[in-house]
Design an enzyme around this catalytic site. Structure first.
Site, PDB file in Angstrom:
ATOM      1  N   CYS A  59       0.845  -1.204   0.000  1.00  0.00           N
ATOM      2  CA  CYS A  59       0.000   0.000   0.000  1.00  0.00           C
ATOM      3  C   CYS A  59       0.873   1.243   0.000  1.00  0.00           C
ATOM      4  CB  CYS A  59      -0.826   0.078   1.279  1.00  0.00           C
ATOM      5  SG  CYS A  59      -2.125  -1.118   1.375  1.00  0.00           S
TER       6      CYS A  59
ATOM      7  N   GLN B 114      -3.225  -6.743  -6.665  1.00  0.00           N
ATOM      8  CA  GLN B 114      -3.914  -7.385  -5.552  1.00  0.00           C
ATOM      9  C   GLN B 114      -5.290  -6.744  -5.395  1.00  0.00           C
ATOM     10  OE1 GLN B 114      -2.730  -6.715  -1.378  1.00  0.00           O
ATOM     11  NE2 GLN B 114      -2.546  -8.935  -1.188  1.00  0.00           N
TER      12      GLN B 114
ATOM     13  N   TYR C 202      -8.171  -8.687   6.620  1.00  0.00           N
ATOM     14  CA  TYR C 202      -9.122  -7.927   5.797  1.00  0.00           C
ATOM     15  C   TYR C 202     -10.349  -8.790   5.514  1.00  0.00           C
ATOM     16  CZ  TYR C 202      -5.389  -4.545   5.740  1.00  0.00           C
ATOM     17  OH  TYR C 202      -4.445  -3.644   6.146  1.00  0.00           O
TER      18      TYR C 202
HETATM   19  C1  LIG Z   1       4.871  -0.439   2.928  1.00  0.00           C
HETATM   20  C2  LIG Z   1       4.157  -1.763   3.007  1.00  0.00           C
HETATM   21  C3  LIG Z   1       2.876  -1.872   2.507  1.00  0.00           C
HETATM   22  C4  LIG Z   1       2.221  -3.113   2.505  1.00  0.00           C
HETATM   23  N1  LIG Z   1       1.000  -3.248   1.906  1.00  0.00           N
HETATM   24  C5  LIG Z   1       0.475  -4.482   1.703  1.00  0.00           C
HETATM   25  C6  LIG Z   1      -0.617  -4.685   0.829  1.00  0.00           C
HETATM   26  O1  LIG Z   1      -1.091  -3.759   0.148  1.00  0.00           O
HETATM   27  N2  LIG Z   1      -1.118  -5.938   0.727  1.00  0.00           N
HETATM   28  C7  LIG Z   1      -0.572  -7.000   1.404  1.00  0.00           C
HETATM   29  O2  LIG Z   1      -1.051  -8.120   1.273  1.00  0.00           O
HETATM   30  N3  LIG Z   1       0.499  -6.831   2.203  1.00  0.00           N
HETATM   31  C8  LIG Z   1       1.054  -5.625   2.325  1.00  0.00           C
HETATM   32  N4  LIG Z   1       2.212  -5.475   3.041  1.00  0.00           N
HETATM   33  C9  LIG Z   1       2.878  -6.678   3.573  1.00  0.00           C
HETATM   34  C10 LIG Z   1       3.938  -7.167   2.575  1.00  0.00           C
HETATM   35  O3  LIG Z   1       3.371  -7.510   1.329  1.00  0.00           O
HETATM   36  C11 LIG Z   1       4.728  -8.371   3.138  1.00  0.00           C
HETATM   37  O4  LIG Z   1       3.862  -9.468   3.268  1.00  0.00           O
HETATM   38  C12 LIG Z   1       5.374  -8.077   4.485  1.00  0.00           C
HETATM   39  O5  LIG Z   1       5.966  -6.790   4.534  1.00  0.00           O
HETATM   40  C13 LIG Z   1       6.454  -9.121   4.813  1.00  0.00           C
HETATM   41  O6  LIG Z   1       7.432  -9.160   3.803  1.00  0.00           O
HETATM   42  P1  LIG Z   1       8.878  -8.417   3.973  1.00  0.00           P
HETATM   43  O7  LIG Z   1       9.496  -8.972   5.238  1.00  0.00           O
HETATM   44  O8  LIG Z   1       9.626  -8.795   2.715  1.00  0.00           O
HETATM   45  O9  LIG Z   1       8.612  -6.950   4.088  1.00  0.00           O
HETATM   46  C14 LIG Z   1       2.855  -4.245   3.079  1.00  0.00           C
HETATM   47  C15 LIG Z   1       4.138  -4.101   3.631  1.00  0.00           C
HETATM   48  C16 LIG Z   1       4.796  -2.892   3.572  1.00  0.00           C
HETATM   49  C17 LIG Z   1       6.195  -2.798   4.124  1.00  0.00           C
END
Ligand SMILES: Cc1cc2nc3c(=O)[nH]c(=O)nc-3n(C[C@H](O)[C@H](O)[C@H](O)COP(=O)(O)O)c2cc1C
Length: 374
Positions: free
Chosen positions: A25, A99, A190
């Site tokens: 997001c 998504q 959600y």
């Molecule tokens: C800035 C940001 C925005 C995110 N927005 C979403 C989103 O729109 N949909 C979603 O399923 N997860 C969202 N997440 C979760 C990530 O997709 C991911 O599952 C989570 O950060 C763990 O992965 P990472 O350790 O590589 O960051 C978001 C994470 C971050 C950091």
């Protein structure tokens, strides 16, 4: 060649590699429309060599947005700016995913970096401020110490049918925009996750009670979206494999759900966790990989995500068949060129992921410095 940088084909889509940008997001849209921010933010991941870039949680209905600044795809007019981004990703050899989301009771929250709804009256029209009463399976507020949630209105059967249709309509628009992958957001507490979890779903009709009833909405969304989304294009579903909370949805439930989703034509399950309630998993490197493995054991294709940063870890996840793809969120923000760098580490002197505008210059520099040569 490493597995991470080997192509993968799902239906008629071939990804150049298995490194995926997880949806993130941005809270930077107005009235749901993508703009220059989204173009640059997403475009740099294509330049950095990712095989698939999944666009952020995008509201299938205005009331399904997490905040007023989310992307949306409830209107045909939203297609144009998204198409522009998709064309750029394609031009730079990345596949484009989106998504599709409904936040349910976690909708209408403040923009992440603001201190609550602190927009001044003067600012509100400039940022297209909106707030509304969310809808959810049951009229239970999302439990949180942060006072950013609103008690939702319980969805009627008509609301449910309209929402299922909205996912299908948004998928049709995603196809018009040229996307290669639709990912249904069934994770992180959600709307779909709220229906699945006994902690958020206290309904007494056919959508609540037994696991079969609580899965009904998720399966209806998957079925309707699959029907609206072209046969040759892969459909993903992101799930929270466990609420990691007492009395919540558990991995055993996700195993049953994954089998049903696969039977309905869902091509990959993106395995995350949590978001419905208090959460008892401790975040640590690779901590969600065992969840992806449990889902993969059902025969589903899976995407592992969560604190995966080391290229050797990503390769090991694929080698040991714990998942088929590996996704990165914060790691991609930290280093949008992560695949380029990881490819050098895993496969030696490979320069193919560098954009042609940079490739030979970087190679020449490396030669002069005597580094990275195969
Ligand atoms: C800035 C940001 C925005 C995110 N927005 C979403 C989103 O729109 N949909 C979603 O399923 N997860 C969202 N997440 C979760 C990530 O997709 C991911 O599952 C989570 O950060 C763990 O992965 P990472 O350790 O590589 O960051 C978001 C994470 C971050 C950091």
């Amino acid at each position: 060649m490493s597995l991470l940088f080997s192509p993968l084909t799902l239906r008629e889509l071939t990804l150049r590699n298995r490194a995926v940008v997880a949806p993130m997001c941005q809270y930077s849209a107005q009235h749901g429309f993508a703009n220059d921010w989204h173009f640059v933010h997403l475009g740099r991941f294509a330049l950095g060599g990712f095989g698939l870039v999944i666009m952020e949680a995008t509201g299938v209905l205005p009331e399904g947005r997490i905040s007023y600044a989310d992307l949306g795809l409830w209107n045909d007019d939203h297609v144009g700016p998204l198409k522009h981004i998709v064309e750029f990703l394609h031009h730079e050899n990345s596949a484009a995913g989106i998504q599709l989301a409904h936040a349910g009771r976690k909708a209408s929250t403040p923009v992440a970096w603001r201190h609550g709804f602190d927009e001044t009256e003067e600012e509100k029209p400039k940022v297209a401020f909106e707030s509304w009463t969310p809808v959810a399976p049951s009229a239970i507020i999302h439990p949180s110490s942060a006072p950013i949630y609103t008690t939702p209105r319980e969805m009627t059967l008509d609301d449910i049918a309209r929402t299922v249709q909205a996912f299908a309509d948004a998928a049709r628009r995603a196809d018009e925009a040229g996307f290669d992958v639709v990912e249904i957001h069934g994770a992180h507490g959600y709307l779909i996750n709220q229906f699945l979890s006994p902690l958020a779903n206290h309904r007494t009709d056919q959508y609540g009670g037994s696991r079969e009833n609580r899965m009904r909405f998720a399966l209806e969304v998957a079925r309707a979206t699959r029907a609206a989304w072209p046969e040759q294009k892969p459909l993903f579903m992101r799930i929270s494999a466990t609420d990691a909370a007492d009395g919540g949805w558990q991995v055993e439930d996700s195993v049953v759900l994954a089998r049903e989703l696969t039977a309905l034509g869902v091509d990959a399950i993106h395995v995350s966790s949590g978001g419905v309630s208090s959460y008892m998993l401790k975040a640590a490197p690779l901590y969600q990989v065992p969840l992806a493995k449990a889902i993969k054991e059902t025969g589903a294709t899976t995407i592992a995500v969560g604190l995966i940063n080391d290229p050797n870890d990503a390769e090991m996840i694929l080698e040991t068949s714990e998942a088929d793809l590996v996704a990165f969120a914060r790691g991609a923000l930290e280093d949008p060129n992560w695949p380029i760098h990881a490819h050098h580490i895993l496969d030696g002197g490979e320069y193919d992921l560098w954009p042609k505008q940079a490739r030979e210059r970087i190679r020449a520099k490396d030669r002069a410095l005597g580094i990275r040569q195969a």
